[in-house]
Scaffold this motif. Structure first.
Motif, short mmCIF file in Angstrom:
data_model
loop_
_atom_site.label_atom_id
_atom_site.label_comp_id
_atom_site.label_asym_id
_atom_site.label_seq_id
_atom_site.Cartn_x
_atom_site.Cartn_y
_atom_site.Cartn_z
N LEU A 52 78.22 34.36 54.95
CA LEU A 52 77.75 33.28 56.17
C LEU A 52 76.29 32.79 55.79
CD1 LEU A 52 77.92 32.29 58.78
CD2 LEU A 52 76.80 34.19 60.04
N ALA A 53 75.39 33.69 55.40
CA ALA A 53 74.22 33.02 54.71
C ALA A 53 74.37 32.12 53.58
CB ALA A 53 73.41 34.31 54.40
N GLU A 54 75.31 32.49 52.74
CA GLU A 54 75.58 31.54 51.60
C GLU A 54 76.09 30.13 52.18
OE1 GLU A 54 74.82 32.36 48.61
OE2 GLU A 54 75.42 30.38 47.84
N LYS A 55 77.07 30.38 53.06
CA LYS A 55 77.64 29.03 53.33
C LYS A 55 76.73 28.22 54.02
CE LYS A 55 81.39 27.59 56.68
NZ LYS A 55 82.36 27.98 57.79
N VAL A 56 75.99 28.59 55.01
CA VAL A 56 74.96 27.56 55.66
C VAL A 56 73.83 27.13 55.06
CG1 VAL A 56 75.72 28.79 57.92
CG2 VAL A 56 73.75 29.56 56.97
N ARG A 57 73.62 28.05 54.02
CA ARG A 57 72.37 27.78 53.26
C ARG A 57 72.41 26.31 52.74
NH1 ARG A 57 71.65 32.02 49.72
NH2 ARG A 57 70.53 33.15 51.24
N SER A 58 73.60 25.89 52.19
CA SER A 58 73.45 24.48 51.57
C SER A 58 73.64 23.60 52.65
CB SER A 58 74.95 24.55 50.77
OG SER A 58 75.88 24.85 51.74
N ILE A 59 73.61 23.72 53.86
CA ILE A 59 73.50 22.81 54.78
C ILE A 59 72.23 22.90 55.86
CG2 ILE A 59 75.84 21.75 55.10
CD1 ILE A 59 76.87 23.90 56.84
N GLY A 60 71.26 23.80 55.32
CA GLY A 60 69.94 23.48 55.82
C GLY A 60 69.68 24.58 56.79
N ALA A 61 70.53 25.73 56.94
CA ALA A 61 69.93 26.90 57.77
C ALA A 61 69.72 27.92 57.06
CB ALA A 61 71.34 27.03 58.61
N GLU A 62 68.76 28.81 57.39
CA GLU A 62 68.28 29.88 56.39
C GLU A 62 68.70 31.43 57.51
OE1 GLU A 62 64.62 31.36 53.65
OE2 GLU A 62 64.32 29.56 55.24
N VAL A 63 69.65 31.84 56.78
CA VAL A 63 69.97 33.09 57.60
C VAL A 63 69.65 34.46 56.76
CG1 VAL A 63 72.11 34.48 57.83
CG2 VAL A 63 72.06 32.20 58.73
N PHE A 64 69.08 35.51 57.39
CA PHE A 64 68.47 36.65 56.78
C PHE A 64 69.36 37.67 57.42
CE2 PHE A 64 64.73 33.96 57.50
CZ PHE A 64 64.52 33.81 56.19
N PRO A 65 70.39 38.36 56.48
CA PRO A 65 71.29 39.39 57.07
C PRO A 65 70.42 40.45 57.19
CG PRO A 65 72.28 38.11 54.97
CD PRO A 65 70.48 37.76 55.08
N PHE A 66 70.99 41.25 58.11
CA PHE A 66 70.40 42.50 58.55
C PHE A 66 71.48 43.40 58.64
CE2 PHE A 66 68.41 46.28 60.46
CZ PHE A 66 67.42 46.53 59.59
N ALA A 67 72.14 44.37 57.92
CA ALA A 67 73.51 44.86 58.20
C ALA A 67 72.89 46.45 58.72
CB ALA A 67 74.44 45.20 56.64
N CYS A 68 73.44 46.97 59.71
CA CYS A 68 73.03 48.09 60.42
C CYS A 68 74.11 48.18 61.72
CB CYS A 68 71.59 48.12 60.89
SG CYS A 68 71.51 47.20 62.41
N ASP A 69 74.37 49.49 61.94
CA ASP A 69 75.05 50.04 62.93
C ASP A 69 74.16 50.01 64.20
OD1 ASP A 69 76.60 51.05 64.78
OD2 ASP A 69 77.47 52.77 63.54
N LEU A 70 74.22 48.97 65.23
CA LEU A 70 73.48 49.17 66.45
C LEU A 70 73.77 50.21 67.46
CD1 LEU A 70 73.12 45.19 67.01
CD2 LEU A 70 71.63 46.75 66.28
N SER A 71 74.74 50.98 66.98
CA SER A 71 75.00 52.02 67.96
C SER A 71 73.88 53.28 67.69
CB SER A 71 76.42 52.66 67.75
OG SER A 71 77.36 51.85 67.95
N ASP A 72 73.37 53.07 66.89
CA ASP A 72 72.37 54.14 66.12
C ASP A 72 70.88 53.67 66.83
OD1 ASP A 72 70.43 55.53 65.03
OD2 ASP A 72 71.17 55.16 63.12
N PRO A 73 70.38 54.37 67.81
CA PRO A 73 69.12 53.71 68.37
C PRO A 73 68.12 53.46 67.36
CG PRO A 73 70.08 55.77 69.60
CD PRO A 73 70.69 55.60 68.30
N LEU A 74 68.16 54.38 66.45
CA LEU A 74 67.05 54.36 65.20
C LEU A 74 66.98 53.13 64.46
CD1 LEU A 74 67.37 57.94 63.86
CD2 LEU A 74 65.61 56.95 65.60
N VAL A 75 68.02 52.22 64.59
CA VAL A 75 67.94 51.12 63.51
C VAL A 75 67.59 49.98 64.30
CG1 VAL A 75 69.81 52.01 62.08
CG2 VAL A 75 70.27 50.23 63.88
N ARG A 76 67.43 50.00 65.88
CA ARG A 76 67.15 48.86 66.47
C ARG A 76 65.86 48.44 66.29
NH1 ARG A 76 70.04 52.12 71.40
NH2 ARG A 76 72.21 51.97 70.53
#
Ligand SMILES: NC(=O)c1ccc[n+]([C@@H]2O[C@H](COP(=O)([O-])OP(=O)(O)OC[C@H]3O[C@@H](n4cnc5c(N)ncnc54)[C@H](OP(=O)(O)O)[C@@H]3O)[C@@H](O)[C@H]2O)c1
Length: 261
Positions: free
Chosen positions: A48-72
């Motif tokens: 997704l980040a790669e796709k939208v970069r070329s059209i002017g959006a900057e996406v910073f991916p943060f991959a995590c499992d939000l079921s884990d309270p510690l990563v929030r």
């Protein structure tokens, strides 16, 4: 309320690897946003980040499992480093859960609440200092029409979305003194991967469900509501009808649902 300018918006959006969250990222692209995009599937976020970069959006991916309270908190700290402030926080990641209450052990409720309720609450809490530094900040909580009306076979899902509604109404009043808006989005059935999730798969609801709309439709309605600073939207026309009927004639709605259950 004055309209919100989304140009160069700094956003934190959860559940962006598919469905409504991904469609929202794409709907924001014309505003040249900077977005921290959160979900578990890292490769989807990178694509997704790669796709939208070329059209002017900057996406910073943060991959995590939000079921884990510690990563929030880690996710919000990542946003602090990448964005410095948050103008738009969208708590969208969620899981469906289907099944009769009597056949569904309470451990499942804890899983559902962890992602659908505790994650949005804690992320909002940790993000408050960044929202206070934002431009016309807004918190968007993606609920459901099932946060307005409980239906059979979805007791735990409905409970999680009702909780999100109550939380949202309380903080809407409290956060107004900081100039932070709170929008609740209550979609009806939408064509996404929600129904492929582990708590849904292999179970068929006992009633005919209305035709789903596209996630792009919901995302467009969300962007419009964010710009207008609305408090709540129900994007599906039939969803509005269902909510209205259950408010005006709750016993009739009970009767209909008992017949289906
Ligand atoms: N589809 C509908 O009919 C409908 C109706 C009303 C309300 N909603 C609500 O809309 C929201 C978005 O759902 P959707 O319909 O777009 O479904 P979806 O396509 O399944 O999207 C859910 C998103 O949440 C992410 N997610 C799921 N579990 C996660 C976890 N443990 N940690 C981090 N991210 C996680 C998924 O990514 P990963 O799998 O990569 O983690 C995905 O990006 C949900 O809150 C849902 O309750 C949907």
């Amino acid at each position: 309320m004055a309209r919100r300018d989304l140009q160069n918006v700094r956003a934190f959006i959860t559940g962006t690897s598919s469905g409504i969250g991904r469609a929202l990222v794409e709907a924001l692209v014309p505003y040249q946003p900077r977005i921290v995009a959160v979900a578990r599937r890292a490769e989807r976020l990178a694509e997704l980040a790669e796709k939208v970069r070329s059209i002017g959006a900057e996406v910073f991916p943060f991959a995590c499992d939000l079921s884990d309270p510690l990563v929030r908190r880690e996710a919000v700290n990542f946003a602090a480093r990448k964005l410095g402030a948050i103008d738009l926080l969208v708590n969208n990641a969620g899981t469906g859960a289907l099944g009769r209450f009597e056949d569904t052990p309470p451990e499942i409720l804890r899983q559902v609440m962890e992602l659908n309720f505790f994650a949005p609450v804690e992320i909002t809490y940790y993000a408050l200092p960044l929202l206070k530094k934002g431009q016309r900040p807004i918190v968007v909580n993606v609920s459901s029409i099932l946060g307005h009306r409980g239906i059979p076979w979805r007791a735990y899902y409905c409970a999680s979305k009702f909780a999100l509604h109550g939380f949202s109404e309380s903080i809407r009043a409290e956060l107004s003194r900081h100039g932070i808006d709170v929008l609740v989005v209550s979609p009806g059935r939408t064509r996404t991967e929600l129904f492929d999730g582990p708590l849904e798969k292999g179970k068929e609801p006992a009633w005919p469900e209305p035709a789903p709309v596209s996630p792009e439709y919901v995302a467009r309605r969300m962007v419009r509501a964010i710009i207008k600073g609305k408090a709540e939207i129900i994007p599906h026309p039939w969803g509005k009808g269902m909510v209205l009927l259950s408010r005006l004639a709750p016993r009739l709605m009970d009767w209909i649902l008992k017949r289906y259950a």
